[in-house]
Design an enzyme around this catalytic site. Structure first.
Site, PDB file in Angstrom:
ATOM      1  CG  HIS A 239      -0.421   0.185   2.525  1.00 42.84           C
ATOM      2  ND1 HIS A 239      -0.340  -1.008   3.681  1.00 42.84           N
ATOM      3  CD2 HIS A 239      -0.298   1.347   3.384  1.00 42.84           C
ATOM      4  CE1 HIS A 239       0.285  -0.485   4.754  1.00 42.84           C
ATOM      5  NE2 HIS A 239       0.272   0.843   4.345  1.00 42.84           N
TER       6      HIS A 239
ATOM      7  CG  ASP B 220       0.269  -4.077   2.760  1.00 41.51           C
ATOM      8  OD1 ASP B 220       0.937  -3.745   1.559  1.00 41.51           O
ATOM      9  OD2 ASP B 220      -0.176  -3.626   3.533  1.00 41.51           O
TER      10      ASP B 220
ATOM     11  CB  SER C 178       2.746   1.757   6.589  1.00 44.11           C
ATOM     12  OG  SER C 178       1.474   1.821   6.983  1.00 44.11           O
TER      13      SER C 178
END
Length: 719
Positions: free
Chosen positions: A83, A219, A642
């Site tokens: 992402h 991810d 992240s």
């Protein structure tokens, strides 16, 4: 400041477990290092941060200003979340070559894809400059004067601090303005896409599983940093070479077990752990519900179009994910704060705070803080709500209004700085618009406009009076049928000519007229009062933080996250979100197959992955006949973490942080060690996808694979 320097190492607020906190890596000696070793760490504080020799910090990269990544080879290969790389993957995609759907793998360096504008920043050193920044501030009376002096001092220190010509110096505030730290950085500007799994792996579960455990998302995406021939930062050039790092992370393929030590190293964005109860109550009952409702309306419109049209799905994929991310986070945050009784916990702390103020004879300094907080949060409530409506509707989620506001700012530049500044900014604006309009669909945006303007006109405490009688459907048709803001060509026409002509053309445009009406009204009736009250609240928060540090010598305080490099440590650990429910800390490929819905945009599974599951062809990455996918830990993380590496006790990469559990998303405001968990991709799943699924063995060959748990096995160093 002597008391602060001592407290930085020693104290945190009592409601946190020893795993809670986001710590400055240059200040780990002492209690932090002891705690980490008690949790199982085998490294020293110097192994994590050292300014004179290579350490873990030299492998940690601030990825494009919003995420974290880590260097995993001696050729500048970096790993981050799917992402985090999503915009880049999308920008290289088309209906004919859909890398979002099919994935992308460069089998050699010549096939790697450049990403104009993308940057990767490394930290060179961390330096306390509090004394220099606060010099001459204490004698000033007004808060505005103090802030002006602080900014002057910051500018002076940044400009004169010793560094190399290619480096930058940036000062950030800590402990609500009680401490200032300068970071010397190096920013690389040639970052190329190397590999990404298809969204059915990298985004598996999509919005349904976002912020949720159990999780089964691969991810991750892979990029490479390029440098000039001297290994220094440089703009993109065909003859740039892969960056040679001071340190890169070896990769453990021995796996994880519950209670294993975990260290997450990255750039957490923003937390607000020390807010008073009045602020938390306002978030829970007023601000978050409004923002949730606005984004829910926008997402429903976009989702309806995306499900019917593949081209629109590609256009809006990244935007939709961005809007949905915090929409769902705010829902979980509100529920978590209510469930954990955070407001009551804050109120209890404030009662104890008041007692300590009185007992310490500090009533003159701190005695009115809580009363002043209550008064100012009451005053700012409607202005803060109106600000959120303006930001969410005009600036963020209705693209035509957002484009129009950028042009409104252009007109303000003309009015305040004149012709030359206007023309310079006009050219930059045209470049931005050219890129932005590639992913703009006026039909979709008109429906979003209708929904959001209806909310804005009926629920914002401050709106232009003329909007109250408007039929929003008719208004939408009028604007989207007549405004030139609906296309890049139209914007080019609006901006054609000299400044006077451009201003005239803008002010004759229906869409721009609405934006100007909204922006002028907001500036005149909301922004000034909000900023004035917010300045007072920030000053109170600074004094409140100073008072907590001073009055709670039995506590340990970490500074709130502010997008600077931090260490958070904990353990692999399951949790119980509700009565009679316990979540194990690891998920496996079986869970992906269990969730599999053929053709579904969230839960489809690639045929090859199913084949690998059926044949149990996991190579060296499986464990006991199963393929681990994700795991959770007690690390205190937030947005910005992240892509952060999850590192084992010896400094090896074991996973990739990408999310938090929904029950614990309130950890930005209130960390509860019983339910707050961060979610990580198991590095073995990453390697399995790269190797077995993508056959990108050229990338595996670059990495250093090690066996820290099994000394009988030799490290596998592939080049």
């Amino acid at each position: 400041m002597k008391f602060l320097k001592l407290l930085i190492l020693l104290f945190t607020i009592p409601i946190f477990s020893q795993q809670g906190g986001m710590w400055i890596p240059s200040l780990l000696k002492g209690m932090n290092e002891t705690e980490m070793k008690n949790l199982g760490m085998k490294m020293t504080a110097e192994d994590i941060y050292d300014v004179n020799k290579s350490s873990l910090k030299d492998a940690i990269v601030h990825f494009n200003g919003g995420c974290t990544s880590e260097i995993i080879s001696n050729q500048g290969l970096i790993l981050t979340n799917h992402h985090c790389g999503y915009d880049a993957i999308q920008s290289h995609s088309s209906v004919e070559h859909d890398y979002l759907q099919d994935g992308f793998w460069a089998k050699n360096k010549q096939a790697e894809l450049p990403n104009p504008g993308m940057v990767a920043t490394l930290i060179v050193s961390i330096n306390d400059v509090t004394t220099q920044v606060l010099e001459g501030v204490a004698t000033l009376s007004s808060e505005a004067e103090k802030q002006k002096k602080i900014q002057e001092n910051i500018s002076s220190v940044q400009n004169t601090f010793a560094k190399e010509s290619w480096q930058e110096a940036k000062i950030r505030t800590f402990y609500e303005g009680n401490q200032y730290i300068l970071f010397v950085t190096e920013t690389f500007k040639d970052i190329r896409l190397v590999g990404a799994p298809p969204s059915s792996i990298g985004k598996f579960g999509s919005d349904t599983d976002n912020w949720v455990w159990p999780r089964h998302t691969g991810d991750f995406s892979i990029f490479r940093i390029y440098a000039n021939k001297d290994n220094k930062p440089a703009e993109y050039a065909a003859d740039n070479i892969p960056y040679t790092p001071k340190h890169f992370l070896p990769i453990s393929i021995d796996g994880i077990s519950e209670d294993d030590f975990t260290l997450v190293f990255g750039f957490p964005g923003r937390t607000q752990e020390y807010l008073p109860s009045f602020a938390v109550e306002q978030l829970v009952n007023t601000l978050n519900p409004a923002k949730i409702e606005i984004r829910d309306a926008a997402l429903k419109v976009q989702d309806g179009f995306m499900r019917k049209d593949k081209a629109i799905k590609i256009q809006y994929a990244s935007k939709y994910a961005s809007v949905a991310n915090y929409w769902k986070k705010w829902i979980g945050e509100k529920q978590g704060l209510e469930k954990s009784n955070a407001i009551k916990i804050k109120q209890n702390f404030e009662s104890e705070f008041s007692k300590r103020v009185e007992n310490a004879g500090k009533s003159t300094e701190y005695g009115t803080l809580l009363k002043d907080f209550k008064e100012n949060y009451t005053k700012i409530n409607d202005y803060a709500l109106a600000r959120d409506y303006f930001n969410e509707v005009v600036l963020r989620n209705t693209e035509l209004l957002s484009f129009g506001f950028q042009l409104y700012q252009l007109e303000q530049i003309f009015n305040t700085r004149g012709e030359q500044a206007f023309m310079d900014r006009k050219q930059n604006a045209l470049l931005r618009f050219e890129d932005a309009y590639k992913d703009f669909n006026p039909t979709v945006d008109e429906r979003v406009f209708e929904q959001l303007m209806r909310l804005y006109s009926t629920k914002s405490p401050f709106i232009p009076p003329s909007l109250k009688s408007e039929d929003i459907t008719i208004l939408a048709k009028n604007i989207y049928n007549n405004s030139k803001l609906t296309s890049y060509k139209g914007v080019q026409e609006l901006l054609a000519g000299d400044s006077n002509l451009v201003i005239e053309q803008l002010n004759n445009d229906k869409g721009y007229q609405l934006v100007k009406l909204l922006a002028d009204y907001y500036a005149a009736n909301v922004a000034g009062t909000y900023n004035e009250l917010n300045l007072k609240i920030n000053a109170l928060q600074r004094d409140y933080m100073k008072a907590q540090l001073e009055l709670f010598p039995d506590a340990r305080f970490f500074p709130d996250a502010n997008s600077t490099l931090r260490v958070t440590y904990g353990k692999v650990k399951g949790y119980s979100p509700s009565d009679a429910v316990y979540y194990q800390p690891v998920t496996h490929l079986e869970g992906i197959i269990e969730k599999y819905v053929p053709g579904d945009y969230e839960f489809d599974v690639p045929a090859k992955l199913i084949e690998l599951y059926n044949t149990k062809d996991y190579g060296i990455y499986g464990e006991n006949g199963k393929m681990p996918v994700c795991f959770i830990g007690t690390n205190h993380t937030t947005g910005g973490n992240s892509g952060s590496p999850a590192i084992d006790a010896s400094g090896n990469l074991i996973g990739l942080n990408f999310d938090r559990v929904w029950e614990g998303t309130m950890s930005d405001i209130h960390y509860d060690p019983s339910i707050c968990r961060n979610i990580m991709v198991d590095i073995r799943y990453v390697l399995f996808i790269v190797d077995k699924y993508a056959n990108a063995t050229n990338l595996i060959e670059e990495m250093k694979l090690v066996h820290p748990k099994n000394s009988t096995k030799k490290s596998k160093k592939k080049r």
